[in-house]
Design an enzyme around this catalytic site. Structure first.
Site, PDB file in Angstrom:
ATOM      1  N   TYR A   1       0.610  -0.909   0.069  1.00  0.00           N
ATOM      2  CA  TYR A   1       0.055   0.056  -0.055  1.00  0.00           C
ATOM      3  C   TYR A   1       0.871   1.061  -0.355  1.00  0.00           C
ATOM      4  O   TYR A   1       0.649   2.264  -0.051  1.00  0.00           O
ATOM      5  CB  TYR A   1      -1.133   0.232   1.337  1.00  0.00           C
TER       6      TYR A   1
ATOM      7  N   PHE B   1      -8.965  19.766 -24.890  1.00  0.00           N
ATOM      8  CA  PHE B   1      -9.402  18.220 -25.162  1.00  0.00           C
ATOM      9  C   PHE B   1     -10.411  18.386 -24.088  1.00  0.00           C
ATOM     10  O   PHE B   1     -10.801  18.930 -22.876  1.00  0.00           O
ATOM     11  CB  PHE B   1      -8.015  16.972 -24.324  1.00  0.00           C
ATOM     12  N   THR B   2     -11.639  16.940 -24.287  1.00  0.00           N
ATOM     13  CA  THR B   2     -12.869  16.062 -23.899  1.00  0.00           C
ATOM     14  C   THR B   2     -13.014  16.878 -22.283  1.00  0.00           C
ATOM     15  O   THR B   2     -12.912  17.431 -21.885  1.00  0.00           O
ATOM     16  CB  THR B   2     -13.497  15.858 -24.347  1.00  0.00           C
TER      17      THR B   2
ATOM     18  N   ASP C   1       0.334  19.423 -21.248  1.00  0.00           N
ATOM     19  CA  ASP C   1      -0.391  17.950 -21.524  1.00  0.00           C
ATOM     20  C   ASP C   1       0.133  16.410 -21.929  1.00  0.00           C
ATOM     21  O   ASP C   1       0.689  17.646 -23.604  1.00  0.00           O
ATOM     22  CB  ASP C   1      -2.404  17.870 -21.675  1.00  0.00           C
TER      23      ASP C   1
ATOM     24  N   LYS D   1      -1.602   5.937 -22.508  1.00  0.00           N
ATOM     25  CA  LYS D   1      -0.624   6.337 -24.213  1.00  0.00           C
ATOM     26  C   LYS D   1       0.710   6.704 -24.016  1.00  0.00           C
ATOM     27  O   LYS D   1       1.487   5.297 -24.578  1.00  0.00           O
ATOM     28  CB  LYS D   1      -1.709   7.917 -24.863  1.00  0.00           C
TER      29      LYS D   1
ATOM     30  N   ARG E   1     -15.060  12.427 -33.228  1.00  0.00           N
ATOM     31  CA  ARG E   1     -14.455  13.659 -33.661  1.00  0.00           C
ATOM     32  C   ARG E   1     -14.225  14.650 -33.779  1.00  0.00           C
ATOM     33  O   ARG E   1     -13.971  15.678 -34.608  1.00  0.00           O
ATOM     34  CB  ARG E   1     -12.921  13.768 -33.490  1.00  0.00           C
TER      35      ARG E   1
ATOM     36  N   PHE F   1     -20.904  12.249 -25.651  1.00  0.00           N
ATOM     37  CA  PHE F   1     -20.872  11.155 -26.899  1.00  0.00           C
ATOM     38  C   PHE F   1     -20.184   9.797 -26.697  1.00  0.00           C
ATOM     39  O   PHE F   1     -19.765   8.792 -27.481  1.00  0.00           O
ATOM     40  CB  PHE F   1     -19.295  12.080 -27.828  1.00  0.00           C
TER      41      PHE F   1
HETATM   42  N1  F0G Z   1      -5.832  14.179 -22.505  1.00  0.00           N
HETATM   43  C1  F0G Z   1      -5.297  14.032 -24.089  1.00  0.00           C
HETATM   44  C2  F0G Z   1      -4.915  14.721 -25.082  1.00  0.00           C
HETATM   45  C3  F0G Z   1      -6.164  12.797 -24.196  1.00  0.00           C
HETATM   46  O1  F0G Z   1      -5.693  12.477 -25.442  1.00  0.00           O
HETATM   47  C4  F0G Z   1      -6.295  11.855 -23.291  1.00  0.00           C
HETATM   48  C5  F0G Z   1      -6.898  10.834 -23.674  1.00  0.00           C
HETATM   49  C6  F0G Z   1      -5.878  12.865 -21.735  1.00  0.00           C
HETATM   50  C7  F0G Z   1      -5.448  13.218 -21.216  1.00  0.00           C
HETATM   51  C8  F0G Z   1      -7.616  11.638 -20.783  1.00  0.00           C
HETATM   52  O2  F0G Z   1      -6.590  10.339 -20.426  1.00  0.00           O
HETATM   53  O3  F0G Z   1      -7.753   8.962 -21.253  1.00  0.00           O
HETATM   54  O4  F0G Z   1      -6.505   7.927 -19.528  1.00  0.00           O
HETATM   55  O5  F0G Z   1      -7.563  10.204 -18.629  1.00  0.00           O
HETATM   56  N2  F0G Z   1      -7.642  10.569 -24.651  1.00  0.00           N
HETATM   57  C9  F0G Z   1      -7.659   9.395 -25.393  1.00  0.00           C
HETATM   58  C10 F0G Z   1      -8.396   9.235 -26.855  1.00  0.00           C
HETATM   59  C11 F0G Z   1      -9.566   8.739 -24.777  1.00  0.00           C
HETATM   60  O6  F0G Z   1      -9.145   8.151 -27.087  1.00  0.00           O
HETATM   61  O7  F0G Z   1      -7.810  10.332 -27.468  1.00  0.00           O
HETATM   62  P1  F0G Z   1      -7.587   9.123 -19.627  1.00  0.00           P
END
Ligand code: F0G
Length: 480
Positions: A78, A130-131, A221, A264, A387, A453
Protein backbone atom coordinates in the site's frame (compact mmCIF):
# COMPACT_ATOMS: atom_id res chain seq x y z
CA UNK A 1 13.60 4.99 -40.78
CA UNK A 2 15.00 2.42 -43.19
CA UNK A 3 15.15 3.62 -46.83
CA UNK A 4 13.65 1.42 -49.57
CA UNK A 5 15.35 1.27 -52.98
CA UNK A 6 11.92 1.81 -54.56
CA UNK A 7 11.62 5.11 -52.73
CA UNK A 8 8.39 3.86 -51.15
CA UNK A 9 7.70 4.95 -47.58
CA UNK A 10 7.17 1.66 -45.78
CA UNK A 11 6.66 1.40 -42.04
CA UNK A 12 9.25 -1.31 -41.51
CA UNK A 13 8.68 -2.78 -38.07
CA UNK A 14 11.70 -2.97 -35.78
CA UNK A 15 10.01 -5.62 -33.68
CA UNK A 16 8.54 -9.06 -34.23
CA UNK A 17 5.14 -10.30 -33.17
CA UNK A 18 5.25 -13.17 -30.70
CA UNK A 19 1.68 -13.19 -29.45
CA UNK A 20 -1.50 -12.49 -31.40
CA UNK A 21 -5.23 -12.19 -30.82
CA UNK A 22 -7.74 -13.76 -33.22
CA UNK A 23 -10.20 -11.21 -34.59
CA UNK A 24 -13.44 -11.83 -36.46
CA UNK A 25 -15.23 -10.01 -39.25
CA UNK A 26 -19.00 -10.40 -38.98
CA UNK A 27 -21.22 -10.44 -42.08
CA UNK A 28 -22.53 -7.01 -43.10
CA UNK A 29 -26.11 -7.87 -42.04
CA UNK A 30 -24.85 -8.66 -38.54
CA UNK A 31 -22.78 -5.47 -38.48
CA UNK A 32 -25.92 -3.50 -39.33
CA UNK A 33 -27.70 -5.09 -36.35
CA UNK A 34 -24.77 -4.45 -33.98
CA UNK A 35 -24.45 -0.76 -34.82
CA UNK A 36 -28.20 -0.34 -34.38
CA UNK A 37 -27.99 -2.06 -30.97
CA UNK A 38 -25.10 0.29 -30.13
CA UNK A 39 -27.31 3.34 -30.80
CA UNK A 40 -25.11 4.34 -33.76
CA UNK A 41 -22.40 5.23 -31.27
CA UNK A 42 -19.14 3.34 -31.86
CA UNK A 43 -18.30 3.66 -28.14
CA UNK A 44 -21.22 1.33 -27.42
CA UNK A 45 -20.08 -1.47 -29.73
CA UNK A 46 -18.66 -4.52 -28.01
CA UNK A 47 -15.19 -5.77 -28.83
CA UNK A 48 -16.60 -8.99 -30.24
CA UNK A 49 -18.50 -6.94 -32.85
CA UNK A 50 -15.30 -5.43 -34.21
CA UNK A 51 -12.72 -6.53 -36.76
CA UNK A 52 -10.19 -3.67 -36.45
CA UNK A 53 -10.53 -1.45 -33.43
CA UNK A 54 -9.28 2.01 -34.39
CA UNK A 55 -11.31 3.82 -31.73
CA UNK A 56 -8.26 4.88 -29.78
CA UNK A 57 -4.74 4.01 -28.76
CA UNK A 58 -5.67 4.57 -25.13
CA UNK A 59 -4.72 1.57 -22.99
CA UNK A 60 -4.65 -0.76 -26.02
CA UNK A 61 -1.12 -0.40 -27.29
CA UNK A 62 0.92 -3.57 -27.78
CA UNK A 63 3.31 -3.90 -24.88
CA UNK A 64 6.88 -5.15 -25.20
CA UNK A 65 8.25 -8.35 -23.71
CA UNK A 66 10.23 -6.24 -21.28
CA UNK A 67 7.07 -4.50 -20.12
CA UNK A 68 5.38 -7.85 -19.45
CA UNK A 69 8.47 -9.23 -17.76
CA UNK A 70 8.67 -6.21 -15.46
CA UNK A 71 5.09 -6.78 -14.31
CA UNK A 72 6.19 -9.97 -12.57
CA UNK A 73 8.60 -7.99 -10.45
CA UNK A 74 6.03 -5.52 -9.19
CA UNK A 75 6.43 -4.78 -5.51
CA UNK A 76 2.94 -4.74 -4.11
CA UNK A 77 2.42 -2.71 -0.97
CA UNK A 78 0.00 0.00 0.00
CA UNK A 79 2.77 2.39 0.98
CA UNK A 80 6.41 2.64 0.01
CA UNK A 81 6.48 0.17 -2.88
CA UNK A 82 9.78 -0.18 -4.74
CA UNK A 83 7.73 -0.06 -7.93
CA UNK A 84 6.77 3.53 -7.20
CA UNK A 85 10.36 4.58 -6.58
CA UNK A 86 11.48 2.95 -9.83
CA UNK A 87 8.78 4.85 -11.74
CA UNK A 88 9.59 8.11 -10.00
CA UNK A 89 13.26 7.81 -10.91
CA UNK A 90 12.49 7.11 -14.60
CA UNK A 91 10.25 10.19 -14.75
CA UNK A 92 12.70 12.40 -12.89
CA UNK A 93 15.45 11.35 -15.25
CA UNK A 94 13.27 11.85 -18.32
CA UNK A 95 11.93 15.31 -17.49
CA UNK A 96 14.37 16.53 -14.85
CA UNK A 97 11.45 17.56 -12.63
CA UNK A 98 11.71 17.10 -8.92
CA UNK A 99 8.32 15.79 -7.84
CA UNK A 100 6.07 13.06 -9.21
CA UNK A 101 2.52 12.44 -8.02
CA UNK A 102 0.71 9.37 -9.32
CA UNK A 103 -2.89 9.44 -10.55
CA UNK A 104 -4.91 6.66 -12.13
CA UNK A 105 -5.22 8.21 -15.63
CA UNK A 106 -5.02 11.47 -17.55
CA UNK A 107 -8.40 12.86 -16.59
CA UNK A 108 -7.67 12.21 -12.91
CA UNK A 109 -4.72 14.61 -13.26
CA UNK A 110 -7.02 17.08 -15.01
CA UNK A 111 -9.54 16.77 -12.19
CA UNK A 112 -6.91 17.53 -9.56
CA UNK A 113 -5.33 20.41 -11.47
CA UNK A 114 -8.75 21.94 -12.16
CA UNK A 115 -9.73 21.63 -8.48
CA UNK A 116 -6.50 23.30 -7.46
CA UNK A 117 -6.32 26.12 -9.97
CA UNK A 118 -9.74 26.83 -11.50
CA UNK A 119 -11.93 29.43 -9.83
CA UNK A 120 -15.43 30.28 -11.08
CA UNK A 121 -15.21 32.56 -14.16
CA UNK A 122 -11.45 32.08 -14.44
CA UNK A 123 -10.10 31.28 -17.88
CA UNK A 124 -7.81 28.39 -18.84
CA UNK A 125 -5.97 29.45 -21.98
CA UNK A 126 -4.68 26.65 -24.21
CA UNK A 127 -3.48 25.76 -27.69
CA UNK A 128 -6.57 23.59 -28.06
CA UNK A 129 -9.00 21.89 -25.72
CA UNK A 130 -9.30 18.19 -25.05
CA UNK A 131 -12.71 16.81 -24.08
CA UNK A 132 -11.90 15.66 -20.55
CA UNK A 133 -9.67 18.66 -19.77
CA UNK A 134 -12.47 21.07 -20.74
CA UNK A 135 -15.10 19.06 -18.88
CA UNK A 136 -13.12 19.34 -15.62
CA UNK A 137 -12.43 23.04 -16.09
CA UNK A 138 -16.07 23.86 -16.83
CA UNK A 139 -17.27 21.60 -14.00
CA UNK A 140 -15.32 23.92 -11.65
CA UNK A 141 -17.06 26.95 -13.18
CA UNK A 142 -14.09 27.93 -15.32
CA UNK A 143 -13.91 28.88 -18.99
CA UNK A 144 -11.68 27.67 -21.80
CA UNK A 145 -10.04 29.90 -24.40
CA UNK A 146 -8.16 28.48 -27.36
CA UNK A 147 -5.22 30.22 -28.97
CA UNK A 148 -4.10 27.76 -31.60
CA UNK A 149 -2.37 29.29 -34.63
CA UNK A 150 -4.95 29.99 -37.35
CA UNK A 151 -3.51 27.33 -39.61
CA UNK A 152 -4.07 24.69 -36.92
CA UNK A 153 -7.73 24.78 -37.89
CA UNK A 154 -7.14 24.44 -41.61
CA UNK A 155 -7.79 20.83 -42.57
CA UNK A 156 -5.07 20.92 -45.21
CA UNK A 157 -1.75 22.56 -44.74
CA UNK A 158 1.91 21.76 -45.03
CA UNK A 159 2.86 23.41 -41.78
CA UNK A 160 4.93 20.93 -39.72
CA UNK A 161 3.66 22.10 -36.31
CA UNK A 162 -0.05 22.85 -36.58
CA UNK A 163 -0.51 22.35 -32.83
CA UNK A 164 1.48 25.50 -31.99
CA UNK A 165 0.07 28.25 -29.84
CA UNK A 166 -0.23 31.66 -31.40
CA UNK A 167 2.18 33.54 -29.13
CA UNK A 168 0.66 36.87 -30.20
CA UNK A 169 -2.78 35.65 -29.08
CA UNK A 170 -1.24 34.40 -25.83
CA UNK A 171 0.20 37.83 -25.04
CA UNK A 172 -3.06 39.47 -26.06
CA UNK A 173 -5.10 37.12 -23.81
CA UNK A 174 -2.83 37.87 -20.83
CA UNK A 175 -3.09 41.62 -21.45
CA UNK A 176 -6.88 41.46 -21.87
CA UNK A 177 -7.76 39.08 -19.04
CA UNK A 178 -4.99 39.93 -16.58
CA UNK A 179 -2.89 37.44 -14.68
CA UNK A 180 -5.44 36.88 -11.89
CA UNK A 181 -8.27 35.92 -14.21
CA UNK A 182 -6.20 33.19 -15.88
CA UNK A 183 -6.20 29.87 -14.03
CA UNK A 184 -3.36 28.42 -16.10
CA UNK A 185 -1.99 28.13 -19.60
CA UNK A 186 -2.27 24.59 -21.00
CA UNK A 187 -0.25 23.28 -23.86
CA UNK A 188 -1.16 19.89 -25.31
CA UNK A 189 1.45 17.77 -27.07
CA UNK A 190 0.31 16.06 -30.28
CA UNK A 191 -2.88 18.14 -30.22
CA UNK A 192 -5.54 15.47 -30.25
CA UNK A 193 -8.73 17.05 -31.55
CA UNK A 194 -7.19 18.82 -34.53
CA UNK A 195 -5.74 15.59 -35.86
CA UNK A 196 -2.79 14.69 -33.61
CA UNK A 197 -0.82 17.76 -34.67
CA UNK A 198 2.49 18.43 -32.87
CA UNK A 199 3.88 21.45 -31.06
CA UNK A 200 7.43 22.60 -31.80
CA UNK A 201 10.11 23.09 -29.17
CA UNK A 202 10.51 26.63 -30.41
CA UNK A 203 6.85 27.28 -29.59
CA UNK A 204 7.22 25.71 -26.13
CA UNK A 205 10.22 27.94 -25.45
CA UNK A 206 8.30 31.05 -26.45
CA UNK A 207 5.19 30.11 -24.46
CA UNK A 208 7.32 29.35 -21.43
CA UNK A 209 9.05 32.71 -21.60
CA UNK A 210 5.74 34.58 -21.81
CA UNK A 211 4.19 32.57 -18.94
CA UNK A 212 7.22 32.97 -16.67
CA UNK A 213 7.30 36.70 -17.27
CA UNK A 214 3.59 36.95 -16.48
CA UNK A 215 3.82 34.58 -13.49
CA UNK A 216 1.15 32.21 -14.82
CA UNK A 217 1.65 28.44 -14.52
CA UNK A 218 2.31 26.63 -17.80
CA UNK A 219 0.85 23.13 -17.77
CA UNK A 220 1.87 20.59 -20.37
CA UNK A 221 -0.38 17.68 -21.29
CA UNK A 222 2.18 15.08 -22.36
CA UNK A 223 -0.29 12.28 -23.12
CA UNK A 224 0.59 12.34 -26.82
CA UNK A 225 4.24 13.19 -26.29
CA UNK A 226 5.80 10.17 -27.98
CA UNK A 227 4.45 11.13 -31.44
CA UNK A 228 5.37 14.74 -30.73
CA UNK A 229 8.95 13.74 -29.87
CA UNK A 230 9.20 11.92 -33.19
CA UNK A 231 8.01 15.05 -35.03
CA UNK A 232 10.43 17.32 -33.16
CA UNK A 233 13.26 15.01 -34.28
CA UNK A 234 12.21 14.79 -37.92
CA UNK A 235 10.55 18.16 -38.54
CA UNK A 236 12.52 20.61 -36.39
CA UNK A 237 16.01 20.83 -37.93
CA UNK A 238 17.72 21.88 -34.69
CA UNK A 239 16.90 18.50 -33.13
CA UNK A 240 17.90 16.16 -35.93
CA UNK A 241 20.96 14.96 -34.02
CA UNK A 242 19.78 15.62 -30.48
CA UNK A 243 19.05 12.62 -28.23
CA UNK A 244 15.37 12.17 -27.47
CA UNK A 245 16.07 12.31 -23.72
CA UNK A 246 17.65 15.72 -24.14
CA UNK A 247 14.45 16.85 -25.86
CA UNK A 248 12.29 15.58 -22.97
CA UNK A 249 14.60 17.24 -20.45
CA UNK A 250 14.36 20.55 -22.22
CA UNK A 251 10.56 20.25 -22.24
CA UNK A 252 10.71 19.57 -18.48
CA UNK A 253 12.77 22.71 -17.97
CA UNK A 254 10.17 24.86 -19.75
CA UNK A 255 7.04 23.69 -17.95
CA UNK A 256 5.71 24.30 -14.45
CA UNK A 257 3.59 21.17 -14.46
CA UNK A 258 3.53 18.14 -16.74
CA UNK A 259 0.72 15.61 -16.59
CA UNK A 260 0.01 12.61 -18.75
CA UNK A 261 -2.17 9.65 -19.48
CA UNK A 262 0.05 6.57 -19.35
CA UNK A 263 -2.64 4.78 -21.33
CA UNK A 264 -0.91 6.63 -24.17
CA UNK A 265 2.55 7.80 -23.08
CA UNK A 266 4.35 4.75 -21.72
CA UNK A 267 1.97 2.26 -23.38
CA UNK A 268 0.53 0.98 -20.11
CA UNK A 269 -2.36 2.20 -17.97
CA UNK A 270 -2.12 5.02 -15.45
CA UNK A 271 -0.99 8.60 -15.24
CA UNK A 272 0.63 11.23 -13.11
CA UNK A 273 1.68 14.80 -12.47
CA UNK A 274 5.19 16.22 -12.37
CA UNK A 275 6.33 19.56 -11.07
CA UNK A 276 9.40 21.30 -9.75
CA UNK A 277 7.30 23.90 -7.98
CA UNK A 278 7.47 22.88 -4.33
CA UNK A 279 4.46 24.87 -3.22
CA UNK A 280 2.28 23.39 -5.95
CA UNK A 281 3.61 19.94 -5.15
CA UNK A 282 2.47 20.32 -1.53
CA UNK A 283 -1.00 21.41 -2.63
CA UNK A 284 -1.42 18.59 -5.16
CA UNK A 285 -0.04 16.10 -2.66
CA UNK A 286 -2.98 16.75 -0.36
CA UNK A 287 -5.43 15.72 -3.06
CA UNK A 288 -3.85 12.46 -4.23
CA UNK A 289 -4.82 10.35 -1.20
CA UNK A 290 -8.27 11.95 -1.22
CA UNK A 291 -9.18 11.18 -4.83
CA UNK A 292 -6.66 8.67 -6.16
CA UNK A 293 -4.97 6.53 -3.53
CA UNK A 294 -1.88 6.64 -1.37
CA UNK A 295 1.09 8.60 -2.71
CA UNK A 296 3.00 5.54 -3.85
CA UNK A 297 0.31 4.09 -6.11
CA UNK A 298 -2.29 6.81 -6.84
CA UNK A 299 -5.02 4.42 -7.97
CA UNK A 300 -2.77 2.37 -10.24
CA UNK A 301 -1.88 -1.29 -10.06
CA UNK A 302 1.80 -1.80 -9.32
CA UNK A 303 2.03 -4.11 -12.35
CA UNK A 304 0.90 -1.31 -14.62
CA UNK A 305 3.36 1.04 -12.94
CA UNK A 306 6.22 -1.34 -13.73
CA UNK A 307 5.06 -1.62 -17.35
CA UNK A 308 4.86 2.16 -17.45
CA UNK A 309 8.46 2.59 -16.27
CA UNK A 310 9.70 0.40 -19.10
CA UNK A 311 7.26 1.91 -21.60
CA UNK A 312 8.44 5.43 -20.74
CA UNK A 313 12.05 4.42 -21.34
CA UNK A 314 11.01 2.82 -24.63
CA UNK A 315 9.32 6.04 -25.69
CA UNK A 316 12.79 7.56 -25.98
CA UNK A 317 13.69 5.09 -28.75
CA UNK A 318 13.06 6.45 -32.26
CA UNK A 319 12.66 2.93 -33.72
CA UNK A 320 9.73 2.46 -31.36
CA UNK A 321 8.07 5.86 -31.49
CA UNK A 322 8.24 6.17 -35.27
CA UNK A 323 5.72 3.35 -35.75
CA UNK A 324 2.49 5.28 -35.23
CA UNK A 325 3.39 8.40 -37.26
CA UNK A 326 4.64 6.33 -40.21
CA UNK A 327 1.53 4.12 -40.27
CA UNK A 328 -0.65 7.24 -40.06
CA UNK A 329 1.22 8.72 -43.01
CA UNK A 330 0.83 5.55 -45.07
CA UNK A 331 -2.94 5.40 -44.53
CA UNK A 332 -3.35 9.14 -45.16
CA UNK A 333 -1.40 8.86 -48.42
CA UNK A 334 -3.46 5.86 -49.58
CA UNK A 335 -6.64 7.85 -48.97
CA UNK A 336 -5.32 11.05 -50.55
CA UNK A 337 -4.54 9.04 -53.71
CA UNK A 338 -8.26 8.16 -53.90
CA UNK A 339 -9.32 11.77 -53.35
CA UNK A 340 -10.60 11.10 -49.82
CA UNK A 341 -10.34 14.20 -47.61
CA UNK A 342 -8.03 13.79 -44.60
CA UNK A 343 -6.21 16.15 -42.25
CA UNK A 344 -2.76 17.06 -43.54
CA UNK A 345 0.05 16.99 -42.85
CA UNK A 346 -0.47 13.52 -41.35
CA UNK A 347 -0.03 13.81 -37.59
CA UNK A 348 0.30 11.30 -34.79
CA UNK A 349 -2.32 9.15 -33.08
CA UNK A 350 -4.35 8.26 -36.15
CA UNK A 351 -5.53 9.15 -39.61
CA UNK A 352 -8.23 11.80 -39.41
CA UNK A 353 -10.87 11.75 -42.12
CA UNK A 354 -12.63 15.06 -42.80
CA UNK A 355 -16.29 14.05 -42.48
CA UNK A 356 -17.55 17.54 -43.37
CA UNK A 357 -15.97 17.24 -46.82
CA UNK A 358 -16.71 13.49 -47.10
CA UNK A 359 -20.42 14.02 -46.36
CA UNK A 360 -20.95 17.49 -47.86
CA UNK A 361 -24.66 16.79 -48.12
CA UNK A 362 -25.14 16.52 -44.33
CA UNK A 363 -25.84 19.45 -41.97
CA UNK A 364 -23.68 20.00 -38.88
CA UNK A 365 -26.55 19.05 -36.56
CA UNK A 366 -26.93 15.72 -38.36
CA UNK A 367 -23.50 14.76 -36.99
CA UNK A 368 -21.61 13.92 -40.21
CA UNK A 369 -18.61 12.42 -38.36
CA UNK A 370 -20.87 10.27 -36.19
CA UNK A 371 -22.74 9.11 -39.29
CA UNK A 372 -19.50 8.37 -41.16
CA UNK A 373 -18.09 6.40 -38.22
CA UNK A 374 -21.28 4.30 -38.16
CA UNK A 375 -21.18 3.81 -41.93
CA UNK A 376 -17.55 2.71 -41.78
CA UNK A 377 -18.32 0.12 -39.14
CA UNK A 378 -21.16 -1.13 -41.31
CA UNK A 379 -18.97 -1.28 -44.42
CA UNK A 380 -15.82 -2.68 -42.83
CA UNK A 381 -16.23 -3.81 -39.22
CA UNK A 382 -13.71 -1.05 -38.46
CA UNK A 383 -14.35 1.06 -35.40
CA UNK A 384 -13.29 4.70 -35.58
CA UNK A 385 -14.12 7.57 -33.26
CA UNK A 386 -16.30 10.59 -33.91
CA UNK A 387 -14.28 13.73 -33.23
CA UNK A 388 -16.62 16.51 -34.19
CA UNK A 389 -19.81 18.23 -33.08
CA UNK A 390 -21.09 15.16 -31.25
CA UNK A 391 -17.97 15.27 -29.06
CA UNK A 392 -18.68 18.89 -28.06
CA UNK A 393 -20.78 20.07 -25.14
CA UNK A 394 -23.87 22.08 -26.08
CA UNK A 395 -23.80 25.87 -25.56
CA UNK A 396 -25.35 27.10 -22.30
CA UNK A 397 -28.52 28.06 -24.27
CA UNK A 398 -28.88 24.46 -25.50
CA UNK A 399 -27.85 25.12 -29.09
CA UNK A 400 -25.28 22.91 -30.80
CA UNK A 401 -21.68 24.04 -30.49
CA UNK A 402 -20.55 23.20 -34.00
CA UNK A 403 -17.02 21.82 -33.85
CA UNK A 404 -14.23 23.56 -35.74
CA UNK A 405 -13.36 20.25 -37.31
CA UNK A 406 -15.68 17.38 -38.04
CA UNK A 407 -13.41 14.34 -38.04
CA UNK A 408 -13.50 10.58 -37.90
CA UNK A 409 -10.36 9.40 -36.21
CA UNK A 410 -8.87 6.08 -37.20
CA UNK A 411 -6.42 5.58 -34.37
CA UNK A 412 -3.35 3.40 -34.53
CA UNK A 413 -2.76 1.67 -31.23
CA UNK A 414 1.00 1.26 -31.15
CA UNK A 415 2.35 -1.83 -32.95
CA UNK A 416 -1.08 -3.48 -33.26
CA UNK A 417 -1.99 -3.40 -36.98
CA UNK A 418 -0.24 -4.65 -40.11
CA UNK A 419 0.15 -3.02 -43.49
CA UNK A 420 -2.41 -5.36 -45.11
CA UNK A 421 -4.96 -4.33 -42.51
CA UNK A 422 -4.21 -0.70 -43.34
CA UNK A 423 -4.81 -1.47 -47.02
CA UNK A 424 -8.13 -3.09 -46.13
CA UNK A 425 -9.23 0.06 -44.26
CA UNK A 426 -8.25 2.22 -47.23
CA UNK A 427 -10.13 -0.08 -49.61
CA UNK A 428 -13.40 -0.05 -47.65
CA UNK A 429 -13.19 3.69 -47.10
CA UNK A 430 -12.76 4.12 -50.85
CA UNK A 431 -15.93 2.10 -51.45
CA UNK A 432 -17.72 4.22 -48.90
CA UNK A 433 -16.46 7.40 -50.54
CA UNK A 434 -17.82 6.23 -53.88
CA UNK A 435 -21.18 5.69 -52.16
CA UNK A 436 -21.01 8.69 -49.86
CA UNK A 437 -24.32 10.17 -50.99
CA UNK A 438 -26.02 7.18 -49.38
CA UNK A 439 -24.78 8.11 -45.89
CA UNK A 440 -27.53 9.90 -44.00
CA UNK A 441 -27.52 11.85 -40.75
CA UNK A 442 -28.09 10.87 -37.13
CA UNK A 443 -30.20 12.33 -34.35
CA UNK A 444 -30.12 11.80 -30.60
CA UNK A 445 -32.49 9.38 -28.99
CA UNK A 446 -30.90 9.67 -25.56
CA UNK A 447 -28.52 12.58 -24.94
CA UNK A 448 -26.46 12.68 -21.72
CA UNK A 449 -25.65 16.15 -20.37
CA UNK A 450 -21.91 15.60 -19.80
CA UNK A 451 -19.48 13.99 -22.28
CA UNK A 452 -22.48 12.88 -24.34
CA UNK A 453 -20.37 11.15 -26.99
CA UNK A 454 -19.34 8.41 -24.60
CA UNK A 455 -22.73 6.86 -24.01
CA UNK A 456 -25.37 8.86 -25.87
CA UNK A 457 -27.67 6.85 -28.15
CA UNK A 458 -28.65 7.97 -31.66
CA UNK A 459 -30.81 6.82 -34.53
CA UNK A 460 -30.49 7.29 -38.29
CA UNK A 461 -32.54 9.93 -40.07
CA UNK A 462 -34.31 7.69 -42.59
CA UNK A 463 -33.35 4.10 -43.40
CA UNK A 464 -29.93 4.76 -44.95
CA UNK A 465 -28.06 2.03 -43.01
CA UNK A 466 -30.33 -0.61 -44.51
CA UNK A 467 -29.88 0.75 -48.04
CA UNK A 468 -26.11 0.96 -47.56
CA UNK A 469 -26.04 -2.63 -46.34
CA UNK A 470 -27.94 -3.79 -49.44
CA UNK A 471 -25.56 -1.88 -51.70
CA UNK A 472 -22.62 -3.51 -49.95
CA UNK A 473 -24.08 -6.96 -50.55
CA UNK A 474 -24.65 -6.14 -54.20
CA UNK A 475 -21.09 -4.87 -54.73
CA UNK A 476 -19.17 -7.35 -52.59
CA UNK A 477 -21.17 -10.51 -53.37
CA UNK A 478 -20.84 -13.03 -50.57
CA UNK A 479 -17.66 -11.45 -49.11
CA UNK A 480 -17.81 -10.52 -45.45
N1 F0G B 1 -5.23 14.44 -22.65
C1 F0G B 1 -5.17 13.99 -23.92
C2 F0G B 1 -4.42 14.78 -24.94
C3 F0G B 1 -5.79 12.79 -24.26
O1 F0G B 1 -5.73 12.37 -25.53
C4 F0G B 1 -6.49 12.07 -23.27
C5 F0G B 1 -7.19 10.84 -23.60
C6 F0G B 1 -6.52 12.57 -21.96
C7 F0G B 1 -5.88 13.77 -21.69
C8 F0G B 1 -7.25 11.86 -20.87
O2 F0G B 1 -6.53 10.75 -20.48
O3 F0G B 1 -8.07 8.83 -21.00
O4 F0G B 1 -6.14 8.57 -19.42
O5 F0G B 1 -8.11 9.89 -18.78
N2 F0G B 1 -7.48 10.51 -24.77
C9 F0G B 1 -8.13 9.26 -25.16
C10 F0G B 1 -8.33 9.24 -26.66
C11 F0G B 1 -9.35 8.94 -24.40
O6 F0G B 1 -8.93 8.27 -27.12
O7 F0G B 1 -7.86 10.12 -27.38
P1 F0G B 1 -7.25 9.44 -19.89
Amino acid sequence: MIKFHSGENVPLEMHKVRMVQRVYLLPVEERARRIETAGYNTFLLQNKDIFLDMLTDSGVNAMSENQYASMLQADDSYAGSETYYRLESVLNDMFGMEHFLPAHQGRACEHILAKLLVKPESVAVMNYHFTTASAHITAMGGLVEEIIIDEGLHINSDLPFKGNMDIGKLKEAIARLGKDKISFIRMEAGTNLIGGQPVSMENMRQASEVCREAGIPLIFDASLLSDNLYFIKVREPEFKDVDVIDITREIGSLMDVIYFSARKLGAARGGGILTSNHEMFLQIREMIPLYEGFLTYGGMSVREMEAMSIGLRESLDMDIINQTPIFVEVLCNELIKKGIPVVTPPGGLGCHVDARAFCKHLEADQYPAGALASALYLAAGVRGMERGTLSEQRNPDGSEAVANMELVRLAFPKRVFTLSQVKYVADRLTWLYENREMIGGLEFEDEPKVLRFFFGRLKPIGNWPELLMKKFRKDFGDSL
